[in-house]
Write a protein that holds these residues in place. Structure first.
Motif, short mmCIF file in Angstrom:
data_model
loop_
_atom_site.label_atom_id
_atom_site.label_comp_id
_atom_site.label_asym_id
_atom_site.label_seq_id
_atom_site.Cartn_x
_atom_site.Cartn_y
_atom_site.Cartn_z
N GLY A 88 0.81 -1.20 0.00
CA GLY A 88 0.00 0.00 0.00
C GLY A 88 0.84 1.25 0.00
O GLY A 88 2.04 1.22 -0.32
N PHE A 89 0.24 2.36 0.38
CA PHE A 89 0.93 3.65 0.45
C PHE A 89 0.09 4.64 1.23
O PHE A 89 -1.08 4.40 1.50
CB PHE A 89 1.30 4.19 -0.94
N TRP A 103 -3.79 3.58 2.02
CA TRP A 103 -4.26 2.39 1.31
C TRP A 103 -3.43 1.20 1.77
O TRP A 103 -2.20 1.31 1.80
CB TRP A 103 -4.07 2.54 -0.20
N THR A 104 -4.06 0.09 2.12
CA THR A 104 -3.33 -1.14 2.41
C THR A 104 -3.95 -2.27 1.59
O THR A 104 -5.17 -2.30 1.36
CB THR A 104 -3.33 -1.51 3.90
N ILE A 114 -8.66 -4.56 0.16
CA ILE A 114 -8.13 -3.20 0.10
C ILE A 114 -8.78 -2.41 1.23
O ILE A 114 -10.01 -2.36 1.33
CB ILE A 114 -8.47 -2.54 -1.25
N THR A 115 -7.95 -1.81 2.06
CA THR A 115 -8.48 -0.98 3.15
C THR A 115 -8.00 0.45 2.94
O THR A 115 -6.83 0.68 2.66
CB THR A 115 -7.99 -1.51 4.52
N TYR A 116 -8.94 1.38 3.05
CA TYR A 116 -8.60 2.79 2.95
C TYR A 116 -8.99 3.46 4.26
O TYR A 116 -10.16 3.50 4.64
CB TYR A 116 -9.30 3.46 1.78
N ASP A 117 -8.00 3.99 4.96
CA ASP A 117 -8.20 4.71 6.21
C ASP A 117 -8.03 6.20 5.90
O ASP A 117 -6.94 6.65 5.57
CB ASP A 117 -7.14 4.23 7.22
N TRP A 118 -9.12 6.94 5.97
CA TRP A 118 -9.19 8.34 5.53
C TRP A 118 -9.58 9.20 6.72
O TRP A 118 -10.67 9.05 7.27
CB TRP A 118 -10.23 8.41 4.43
#
Length: 186
Positions: A88-89, A103-104, A114-118
């Motif tokens: 991710g990044f 993003w992981t 896909i996990t997005y921590d926002w």
């Protein structure tokens, strides 16, 4: 030390997508900010490269014009802050939204989770001033946008596989388009 209370215009979202494919395929799409407007047009109205960044992607930045379902748009700058890898990044947002995203990617059999921590604060005057009242609507708007993202990513992965193989990418439906198109053009 006392925990700081979140402001009414602070938002924290964790979105999880599951798509058929490999982490490399997912990375190829999600790390290519310039292509966001083509494969996720319901949210990304314009993407303008600002800085190229290093070989690992760190420092790359893009000015974005985005929207969700509701009839308002956001202008902000995405900057990659950690190396782009198969895991991710991370990025920062500055402008109408200020904060961080991560993003992981994890392999789960033939799929990628896909996990997005926002975690962002709304700086756009409309959002900042009205978050105390409309936070549920603004949150629903984000969830709508991320749902379109998952749908659009699945279509883009199919399209790319067909372009590289024996199938016809023309058979893949177009991604969802923006709502309130008149507002989006303003």
């Amino acid at each position: 030390m006392a925990k700081q209370k979140a402001k009414s215009n602070d938002y924290a979202f964790v979105t999880v997508w599951r798509v058929a494919g490999t982490r490399q395929e997912v990375l190829d799409v999600l790390s290519d900010a310039v292509s966001l407007k083509q494969w996720w047009p319901s949210v990304y109205l314009a993407v303008t490269p600002v800085a190229q960044g290093g070989p690992d992607g760190v420092g790359a930045s893009f000015d974005l014009h985005t929207k969700g379902w509701l009839p308002y748009t956001l202008k902000w700058r995405l900057t990659v802050t950690e190396p782009i890898t198969l895991n991710g990044f991370a990025l920062t947002a500055e402008g109408d939204l200020n904060g961080t995203g991560r993003w992981t990617f994890e392999t789960d059999g033939p799929e990628v989770v896909i996990t997005y921590d926002w975690r962002v604060g709304a700086a756009k005057p409309l959002l900042r001033r009205l978050s105390w009242l409309f936070k549920p609507a603004f949150s629903a708007n984000h969830h709508w946008a991320m749902s379109r993202g998952e749908e659009s990513l699945k279509l883009e992965l199919r399209r790319r596989r067909l372009q590289g193989g024996a199938g016809s990418a023309a058979k893949v439906p177009e991604p969802p388009q923006p709502t309130f198109a008149r507002w989006a053009q303003r």
